[in-house]
Design a protein around this motif. Structure first.
Motif, PDB file in Angstrom:
ATOM      1  N   ALA A 169      11.285  -1.033 -16.167  1.00 28.60           N
ATOM      2  CA  ALA A 169      10.536  -2.163 -15.591  1.00 28.60           C
ATOM      3  C   ALA A 169       9.084  -1.787 -15.403  1.00 28.60           C
ATOM      4  O   ALA A 169       8.448  -2.186 -14.444  1.00 28.60           O
ATOM      5  CB  ALA A 169      11.160  -2.568 -14.259  1.00 28.60           C
ATOM      6  N   VAL A 170       8.569  -1.025 -16.369  1.00 31.23           N
ATOM      7  CA  VAL A 170       7.272  -0.383 -16.167  1.00 31.23           C
ATOM      8  C   VAL A 170       6.145  -1.396 -15.918  1.00 31.23           C
ATOM      9  O   VAL A 170       5.199  -1.112 -15.205  1.00 31.23           O
ATOM     10  CB  VAL A 170       6.969   0.556 -17.364  1.00 31.23           C
ATOM     11  N   ASP A 171       6.284  -2.600 -16.460  1.00 28.85           N
ATOM     12  CA  ASP A 171       5.227  -3.596 -16.265  1.00 28.85           C
ATOM     13  C   ASP A 171       5.261  -4.239 -14.885  1.00 28.85           C
ATOM     14  O   ASP A 171       4.284  -4.833 -14.446  1.00 28.85           O
ATOM     15  CB  ASP A 171       5.356  -4.716 -17.302  1.00 28.85           C
ATOM     16  N   ASP A 172       6.418  -4.187 -14.231  1.00 32.17           N
ATOM     17  CA  ASP A 172       6.594  -4.943 -13.001  1.00 32.17           C
ATOM     18  C   ASP A 172       6.520  -4.101 -11.740  1.00 32.17           C
ATOM     19  O   ASP A 172       6.564  -4.636 -10.633  1.00 32.17           O
ATOM     20  CB  ASP A 172       7.956  -5.656 -13.014  1.00 32.17           C
ATOM     21  N   VAL A 173       6.474  -2.795 -11.896  1.00 34.17           N
ATOM     22  CA  VAL A 173       6.471  -1.936 -10.708  1.00 34.17           C
ATOM     23  C   VAL A 173       5.436  -0.827 -10.846  1.00 34.17           C
ATOM     24  O   VAL A 173       4.987  -0.518 -11.950  1.00 34.17           O
ATOM     25  CB  VAL A 173       7.862  -1.288 -10.488  1.00 34.17           C
ATOM     26  N   VAL A 174       5.110  -0.267  -9.707  1.00 37.10           N
ATOM     27  CA  VAL A 174       4.363   0.998  -9.730  1.00 37.10           C
ATOM     28  C   VAL A 174       5.287   2.069  -9.169  1.00 37.10           C
ATOM     29  O   VAL A 174       6.032   1.808  -8.220  1.00 37.10           O
ATOM     30  CB  VAL A 174       3.070   0.917  -8.909  1.00 37.10           C
ATOM     31  N   ALA A 175       5.266   3.252  -9.803  1.00 34.07           N
ATOM     32  CA  ALA A 175       6.205   4.304  -9.424  1.00 34.07           C
ATOM     33  C   ALA A 175       5.451   5.545  -8.960  1.00 34.07           C
ATOM     34  O   ALA A 175       4.356   5.833  -9.452  1.00 34.07           O
ATOM     35  CB  ALA A 175       7.114   4.641 -10.601  1.00 34.07           C
ATOM     36  N   PHE A 176       6.062   6.232  -8.003  1.00 34.10           N
ATOM     37  CA  PHE A 176       5.480   7.483  -7.489  1.00 34.10           C
ATOM     38  C   PHE A 176       6.567   8.539  -7.474  1.00 34.10           C
ATOM     39  O   PHE A 176       7.735   8.229  -7.199  1.00 34.10           O
ATOM     40  CB  PHE A 176       4.966   7.294  -6.055  1.00 34.10           C
ATOM     41  N   ALA A 177       6.185   9.803  -7.770  1.00 32.59           N
ATOM     42  CA  ALA A 177       7.156  10.897  -7.702  1.00 32.59           C
ATOM     43  C   ALA A 177       7.545  11.130  -6.257  1.00 32.59           C
ATOM     44  O   ALA A 177       6.770  10.860  -5.337  1.00 32.59           O
ATOM     45  CB  ALA A 177       6.546  12.166  -8.306  1.00 32.59           C
ATOM     46  N   THR A 178       8.798  11.605  -6.056  1.00 33.94           N
ATOM     47  CA  THR A 178       9.251  11.842  -4.690  1.00 33.94           C
ATOM     48  C   THR A 178       8.706  13.143  -4.147  1.00 33.94           C
ATOM     49  O   THR A 178       8.647  13.358  -2.948  1.00 33.94           O
ATOM     50  CB  THR A 178      10.784  11.915  -4.642  1.00 33.94           C
ATOM     51  N   GLY A 179       8.368  14.052  -5.074  1.00 32.36           N
ATOM     52  CA  GLY A 179       7.953  15.364  -4.627  1.00 32.36           C
ATOM     53  C   GLY A 179       9.128  16.252  -4.291  1.00 32.36           C
ATOM     54  O   GLY A 179       8.944  17.356  -3.801  1.00 32.36           O
ATOM     55  N   VAL A 207      17.561  13.479  -1.014  1.00 32.49           N
ATOM     56  CA  VAL A 207      16.122  13.654  -1.232  1.00 32.49           C
ATOM     57  C   VAL A 207      15.351  13.433   0.068  1.00 32.49           C
ATOM     58  O   VAL A 207      14.494  14.236   0.444  1.00 32.49           O
ATOM     59  CB  VAL A 207      15.629  12.686  -2.330  1.00 32.49           C
ATOM     60  N   LEU A 208      15.715  12.322   0.790  1.00 35.02           N
ATOM     61  CA  LEU A 208      15.012  12.016   2.039  1.00 35.02           C
ATOM     62  C   LEU A 208      15.242  13.111   3.067  1.00 35.02           C
ATOM     63  O   LEU A 208      14.327  13.511   3.796  1.00 35.02           O
ATOM     64  CB  LEU A 208      15.489  10.664   2.591  1.00 35.02           C
ATOM     65  N   GLY A 209      16.485  13.626   3.097  1.00 35.74           N
ATOM     66  CA  GLY A 209      16.793  14.709   4.042  1.00 35.74           C
ATOM     67  C   GLY A 209      15.963  15.943   3.733  1.00 35.74           C
ATOM     68  O   GLY A 209      15.399  16.559   4.630  1.00 35.74           O
ATOM     69  N   GLU A 210      15.875  16.244   2.455  1.00 37.38           N
ATOM     70  CA  GLU A 210      15.114  17.425   2.015  1.00 37.38           C
ATOM     71  C   GLU A 210      13.648  17.294   2.427  1.00 37.38           C
ATOM     72  O   GLU A 210      13.031  18.236   2.885  1.00 37.38           O
ATOM     73  CB  GLU A 210      15.222  17.532   0.483  1.00 37.38           C
ATOM     74  N   ALA A 211      13.102  16.061   2.311  1.00 40.41           N
ATOM     75  CA  ALA A 211      11.688  15.844   2.619  1.00 40.41           C
ATOM     76  C   ALA A 211      11.466  15.594   4.108  1.00 40.41           C
ATOM     77  O   ALA A 211      10.343  15.454   4.559  1.00 40.41           O
ATOM     78  CB  ALA A 211      11.158  14.662   1.816  1.00 40.41           C
ATOM     79  N   GLY A 230       0.801  -1.217   0.000  1.00 47.04           N
ATOM     80  CA  GLY A 230       0.000   0.000   0.000  1.00 47.04           C
ATOM     81  C   GLY A 230       0.834   1.266   0.000  1.00 47.04           C
ATOM     82  O   GLY A 230       0.537   2.228   0.715  1.00 47.04           O
ATOM     83  N   VAL A 231       1.869   1.271  -0.796  1.00 44.68           N
ATOM     84  CA  VAL A 231       2.763   2.426  -0.835  1.00 44.68           C
ATOM     85  C   VAL A 231       2.112   3.549  -1.638  1.00 44.68           C
ATOM     86  O   VAL A 231       1.474   3.300  -2.666  1.00 44.68           O
ATOM     87  CB  VAL A 231       4.103   2.007  -1.494  1.00 44.68           C
ATOM     88  N   SER A 232       2.297   4.792  -1.174  1.00 43.16           N
ATOM     89  CA  SER A 232       1.725   5.903  -1.933  1.00 43.16           C
ATOM     90  C   SER A 232       2.714   7.043  -2.119  1.00 43.16           C
ATOM     91  O   SER A 232       2.442   7.969  -2.861  1.00 43.16           O
ATOM     92  CB  SER A 232       0.456   6.409  -1.251  1.00 43.16           C
ATOM     93  N   GLY A 233       3.850   7.023  -1.454  1.00 43.70           N
ATOM     94  CA  GLY A 233       4.793   8.125  -1.639  1.00 43.70           C
ATOM     95  C   GLY A 233       6.017   7.975  -0.770  1.00 43.70           C
ATOM     96  O   GLY A 233       6.239   6.919  -0.121  1.00 43.70           O
ATOM     97  N   LEU A 234       6.835   9.027  -0.773  1.00 41.61           N
ATOM     98  CA  LEU A 234       8.135   9.000  -0.098  1.00 41.61           C
ATOM     99  C   LEU A 234       8.018   8.664   1.382  1.00 41.61           C
ATOM    100  O   LEU A 234       8.873   7.980   1.953  1.00 41.61           O
ATOM    101  CB  LEU A 234       8.815  10.366  -0.283  1.00 41.61           C
TER     102      LEU A 234
END
Ligand SMILES: Nc1ncnc2c1ncn2[C@@H]1O[C@H](COP(=O)(O)OP(=O)(O)OP(=O)(O)O)[C@@H](O)[C@H]1O
Ligand SMILES: Nc1ncnc2c1ncn2[C@@H]1O[C@H](COP(=O)(O)OP(=O)(O)OP(=O)(O)O)[C@@H](O)[C@H]1O
Ligand SMILES: [Mg+2]
Ligand SMILES: [Mg+2]
Lengths: 266, 227, 358, 266, 358
Positions: free
Chosen positions: B172-182, B130-134, B100-104
């Motif tokens: 790997a577009v068929d095998d994963v779902v991707a979300f922007a980091t923001g 990126v993680l530090g920034e968010a 149930g992942v939806s974002g960073l």
């Protein structure tokens, strides 16, 4: 019995030359490594948490893998050397495969089988809640997978070579097959068993590819020394060299620590 | 195999460039009859080490600035390096997204198996920035040695979530779902011809070709951002 | 000395093939008997041991120990050697090199469930019985040949088996120890039967209640020492007991030997296949063609001259191999040396002609 | 001698269970691997230039490395097992180090020593013009470096175990030490020697880290199968699995091809 | 029979220690002599072989073969065994298991530079000499004990050494082959010297030009068969030759044995340390205390009764161990059995008293 000096024959020239070449092949790169090690700031490089954690995990996992390889591998070697059964050659060939597979592929195969979504791993997780990947247990499994074949082949070779007449004598005295195995067969091949254990231990200690693929790489949990070395090779070469030195030192210490008697018991 | 070394152009490229450079190389061979482009891929820093140790490479394409700087410092480049593409990170979960992942922010969840690139490799350093920034503190289960290794663990469902390059996610577009980091942070890709090139002109031509229109088109097709 | 009610310790019909070699031997040991298997090198004596020990499972036949069938191919019965109750001393000793001598001897009792300390006590006892106490803490690698053999014997004795099987148990032992051991063996096997294998006739005659002679995989004679000594059935046995033995065909006062030569015999009734024996003492030697009443005379070459206590044994070659026992005086008188030519004579009355039975 | 059925003792339960576990540990991941192999388009995946080049290089380099390991390693093993000399324990410990070093570090050490700028490599280049890195010779050197220790330890163990009385008998018949070694010592340990050679060969066939670091990864020149597998793992997983299958098949074929007699010569 | 001008084949002063065991033996073999080293188990006989073979380099002393010093710690001389010109048969055979029998025998000639085909011809010859031709293509693993020993002997003979060293060469051989081999050995060693090691006195007496008796690492007697038989110097040698021997102190017609017992002797002149020997035939046995002119009588226990050809040997125990040889008739008359008590008597004139020399 101590031998008088001068009573051994000279080493044959050919053997001496070849053995020297062998030593050079091993020694020169080690010297090359030692030359590049950043001796001046070695202390600070080596006392970091990363190194200490990795050293601890490496020792635990390699020793556990060597032990597991011995416990499982010696019976298998015995079976291969002493009993004729259908599929024996296939089993023997299969046992050597983990040595041949590139470790990364071996790790992938372990994931397919024992991963969270693996053929065996998924039911294992569902039933017992045990998850091997990303855990120390996973590191040990990966190490055992790559290390055990070395032990099996070494011990099998020695068993094939050893005198079965003595086993027959033991059986005639009323000993069960297990007792014969434990009291007579194993002691008779002790030097090769030791060699096999050292091989397995060393292979496990240096193992990288299968471990990182199957068990991942997390400091303090699954990051062994080779993993730490690999990661630092990318960005901090000095640290990588320093850690390699630790590995060299540890294995040197262990191997020298195994007293000469341990090797040459006759 | 190699027919004659003078026609063979050995290109050392960061792992994430594998697909793109294979295409670009083929196109280049078509345009330059007799040229034989051989792409060697690996971790940027491993390639750097080999170049400094004298590998017979003609061109180096790195996935970050610092490795290229090291090669420049060692005096192995034949011309000034150029940025020819950029890459950013995306949050990636296996197809089906069982976690149930939806974002960073999901990277902080301890109930999920979370993977990152290791600190020190380009994508790992970028991930930490990126993680530090968010302001997200990840609950990491593994620091993978490179983005591809990380991606394949996500594809297999061994990990529930991770941060990889957008280009990897696209492959790997068929095998994963991707979300922007923001978070708007990218890493530059640099390219330079090398001192040890057997045919320096060919090396320079290849660099021009990559930074030219054909190269740019292929790169954007693979999900790279413009420099 | 056959047992009556009590089951036989061993009742074996052995049919084994090993490479080109075929073994067909039937053996019985019962009561407190010591049966000696006597035969030349390569006759199959150790193969008998291997068959009993299950190292060479038999191809046909049956092995029964103490009333229990332990190997019978026809019924697919095969009991592992450890359950057969045998105490075996192998020809090559086969000591456990990684254990001390004491532990070697204690191995059997331990394997049979005796506690460690008790097993070692038992081992010490047996070593003591064989005069090997001072070897207890040594490694088998550091033993002399005879010491190793003694330890191998101690190891087999320590298990108190129902049947002892000894393959050349005394070969490497010196004379004093040999005599001691012989006594110990007789003592120990007083309670049990024993199968002793040897190529040494003296040993056989001393130990045996019954002797089984094996040659080339077959039994060629059975009997007690006396019978074997008095009526050797084959040249091998004859040689063992110091007699000349030939096979041939009798026809009215003459015997044509299988080699082609014809001898005169006093016995004119025998006919058909016979066995002829000649006592070596009955063969006389002469420097030249003898003018004698002896009906058989021939010229021959001296192959060897050997001192044999108060007599001298002279081996004669072509045309037929005969052994003559003469006095040292005769040797000097004739100046006997290997290679010289002499004349030999035997009286027709000295030929003992018996019908061939086998 | 053919054994009658039923004349072998049953396999002791404990040994049977442990051996089965050992077989499972090896077999399950292989099955996992086989399940994932893209069987449908295997043909096209495997007949590419990349795979054929890599297969050729892998066979050449692994066989050459096993041969070199044998030629150099057996004399060294003999020296370690048969002669007492100062530094023997150090040499023995040093020989095992290439097993312990993470292969990548081993490759780096080789570069430091034998690379173009290396301690030995630079003079070597200057004098003879021989450059090892990024050449097939370099691949073989790297493979030998990691594979030889396995052979040395296996053979040394067997030599320590073997009967020296027979060697004394050979010497008493007038044989020189070299003749004794060649005609008597080696044949007596044949099974262990074979095991050692298989270990070395298999280790060389699967070698990745040291090769890629020391000899680079150029298709047709230095790219062996494990390297090709690793590269494809990055972008074309199916190709990687297909190639792994080739490796499994090759080693299976070789090991099954070595007839049973080759292993059990007694 | 000492060589004059020609150098000795072997001249050895051996000082070796092996664990607790100390060996101090001096040995000479010259000309075409066969020297037999005779001794009980563990006396150090095989250690002598190991010293000569360089397996156990000596700690002190000197080994000279054919005039060449091959081992001398004092001068740090050590010639490897392959250059010593010895042909050694080890007690454990030590055949090469990975070669055929023929190649085993051809190994020596090959090692000495003989071409392959010629070496095999030579091997075939020697195998033929020992009657082992049919074993040529066999593996040593598939040989019987006696066959293996024969091959080991063939292997040593094939190198035509200047000195043959045989450790128990005949122990595993059957009687027929043994006689053949004994002849072959005498033939072969006619050209060279031979050192033969054995614990079998018969073998020793038959083969030896000179016998060297070794006990517990020391030489206790040297001489030809005759001398050793007539004048045994130690209880071991006495037992070998069937004589009772004791040490003691003489004082005017009586001898107090080292055990404490005093015996009467006819010889009233001897004084001081002496060796007393008693022929077993001189010991008489009686059911009850005898009324006899014999000066020495005592009551004792029968330890063992053994048939010995036409005589029976009776071993007596406490108070002093003596062997008596009696007739089978006497055994029957007295109903002699182990364990029973009898009276024994020896006439004072039957005690041979000699001053102790060592
Ligand atoms: N493992 C084997 N394979 C093939 N043939 C064998 C094997 N062992 C023994 N033989 C042969 O079987 C025959 C009998 O051998 P065995 O060992 O039983 O003889 P033996 O009577 O014990 O002789 P010895 O007195 O010499 O010990 C011999 O011809 C021998 O060569
Ligand atoms: N390798 C060894 N290490 C220590 N002691 C040994 C070794 N080999 C033999 N001995 C001891 O040295 C002594 C002499 O042994 P050796 O083998 O020379 O006896 P031997 O006279 O040949 O006896 P046998 O007739 O039994 O063969 C014995 O006490 C023996 O136990
Ligand atoms: Mg035998
Ligand atoms: Mg001996």
């Amino acid at each position: 019995m101590t031998t008088r000096r001068g009573t051994e024959e000279r080493i044959p020239l050919l053997l001496g030359v070849l053995a020297s070449l062998a030593i050079a092949l091993v020694a020169i790169p080690l010297v090359g490594l030692l030359v590049r090690v950043p001796w001046s700031n070695l202390g600070s490089l080596l006392t970091s948490d990363v190194v200490l954690d990795a050293l601890r995990l490496s020792l635990i996992s390699s020793i556990a893998a060597a032990a597991l390889s011995t416990v499982l591998g010696v019976p298998l070697a015995w079976l291969l050397a002493r009993r004729r059964f259908r599929g024996r050659r296939v089993v023997r060939a299969a046992v050597t495969l983990p040595m041949v597979l590139p470790p990364v592929v071996g790790g992938a195969a372990l994931l397919f089988a024992l991963g969270r979504r693996g053929v065996v791993g998924e039911p294992l997780d569902a039933i017992t809640g045990i998850v091997l990947p990303f855990s120390l247990a996973g590191v040990i499994v990966a190490n055992t997978f790559v290390a055990m074949p070395f032990l099996v082949l070494t011990v099998e070779g020695a068993l094939t070579n050893s005198d079965r007449g003595v086993e027959a004598a033991a059986a005639s005295l009323g000993a069960s097959p297990l007792r014969v195995f434990w009291k007579v067969t194993l002691p008779a091949i002790a030097p090769s068993l030791r060699a096999g254990m050292v091989l397995a231990w060393a292979r496990a200690l240096g193992e990288f590819g299968a471990t990182v693929t199957f068990a991942g790489n997390l400091q303090g949990r699954t990051q062994t020394l080779p993993l730490a070395v690999f990661v630092s090779l990318e960005n901090d070469r000095n640290a990588a060299l320093a850690m390699s030195l630790v590995m060299v030192a540890v294995s040197f210490a262990v191997l020298l620590g195994l007293r000469d008697r341990w090797w040459n018991n006759r | 195999g190699t027919d004659s070394d003078s026609d063979t152009l050995i290109v050392f490229a960061a792992s994430s460039l594998v697909d793109a450079f294979a295409e670009i190389g083929a196109a280049f061979e078509e345009q330059n009859a007799g040229a034989d482009v051989m792409i060697t891929t690996g971790g940027s820093s491993a390639l750097r080490a080999q170049i400094i140790d004298g590998a017979p490479a003609a061109v180096f394409a790195s996935a970050n600035a610092s490795t290229m700087d090291a090669v420049v410092e060692a005096g192995d480049t034949a011309a000034q390096p150029e940025v020819f593409a950029r890459n950013r990170l995306e949050v990636v979960a296996p197809a089906g997204n069982a976690g149930g992942v939806s974002g960073l922010s999901d990277l902080a969840r301890s109930d999920l198996f979370v993977g990152l690139c290791a600190a020190g490799v380009p994508c790992g350093d970028l991930s930490r920035d990126v993680l530090g920034e968010a302001g997200v503190t990840p609950s990491v289960d593994t620091d993978e040695p490179d983005a591809r290794a990380l991606l394949s663990k996500i594809v297999d469902g061994e990990l529930d979530v991770g941060l990889v390059y957008a280009t990897d996610a696209a492959s790997a577009v068929d095998d994963v779902v991707a979300f922007a980091t923001g978070v708007d942070m990218t890493t530059p890709y640099l390219i330079a011809p090398l001192d040890g090139a057997a045919d320096p002109e060919l090396a320079a031509a290849f660099v021009d070709f990559v930074t030219g229109p054909v190269g740019r088109a292929v790169l954007s097709d693979k999900g790279f951002a413009a420099p | 000395m056959t047992a009556s009610a009590q089951p036989r310790q061993l009742d074996a019909r052995l049919r084994v093939s090993r490479g080109d070699f075929q073994l067909e031997v039937d053996l019985e040991v019962s009561g407190q008997q010591t049966v000696v298997l006597l035969g030349p090198n390569g006759a199959g004596k150790s193969t008998v041991v291997d068959a009993l020990a299950g190292v060479c499972p038999i191809d046909a036949g049956r092995i029964v120990v103490d009333g229990v069938v332990v190997d019978e191919p026809a019924t697919s019965t095969f009991v592992p050697v450890r359950q057969r109750g045998l105490g075996i001393v192998f020809q090559q000793y086969r000591l456990f090199e990684q254990m001390s001598v004491l532990d070697n001897v204690a191995f059997g009792p331990s394997a049979q469930g005796v506690r460690r300390a008790a097993a070692r006590r038992r081992a010490a006892e047996v070593l003591d019985l064989l005069g090997a106490t001072e070897l207890a803490s040594r490694s088998p690698r550091d033993l002399s040949g005879g010491q190793a053999q003694r330890v191998a014997i101690a190891r087999a004795l320590a298990v108190e088996p129902s049947l002892l099987v000894f393959d050349e148990p005394l070969a490497a032992l010196d004379v004093e120890v040999r005599a001691d051991l012989r006594r110990a063996l007789i003592d120990v096997s007083a309670g049990t039967g024993a199968l002793v294998i040897t190529h040494d006739p003296t040993e056989a005659f001393l130990l045996a209640d019954q002797i089984v002679v094996v040659e080339d995989g077959r039994v060629t004679q059975r009997g007690d020492s006396e019978a074997i000594r008095m009526h050797p059935a084959t040249p091998y046995v004859a040689a063992l007991t110091g007699t000349n033995l030939f096979r041939g065909t009798a026809h009215g006062g003459a015997v044509t030997l299988d080699g082609g030569l014809t001898l005169h015999a006093a016995d004119t009734h025998a006919a058909g296949p016979v066995v002829v024996t000649i006592d070596p003492v009955a063969v006389a030697l002469h420097q030249a063609e003898p003018n004698t009443s002896a009906r058989n005379t021939w010229s021959t070459e001296v192959v060897a001259v050997e001192a044999l206590g108060e007599r001298v044994r002279v081996v004669l070659g072509e045309p037929f191999e005969v052994v003559a026992d003469v006095t040292p005086g005769a040797v000097e008188a004739l100046d006997l040396r290997a290679g010289m030519t002499v004349w030999a004579s035997v009286k027709a009355t000295e030929l003992q002609v018996r019908p061939a039975t086998s």
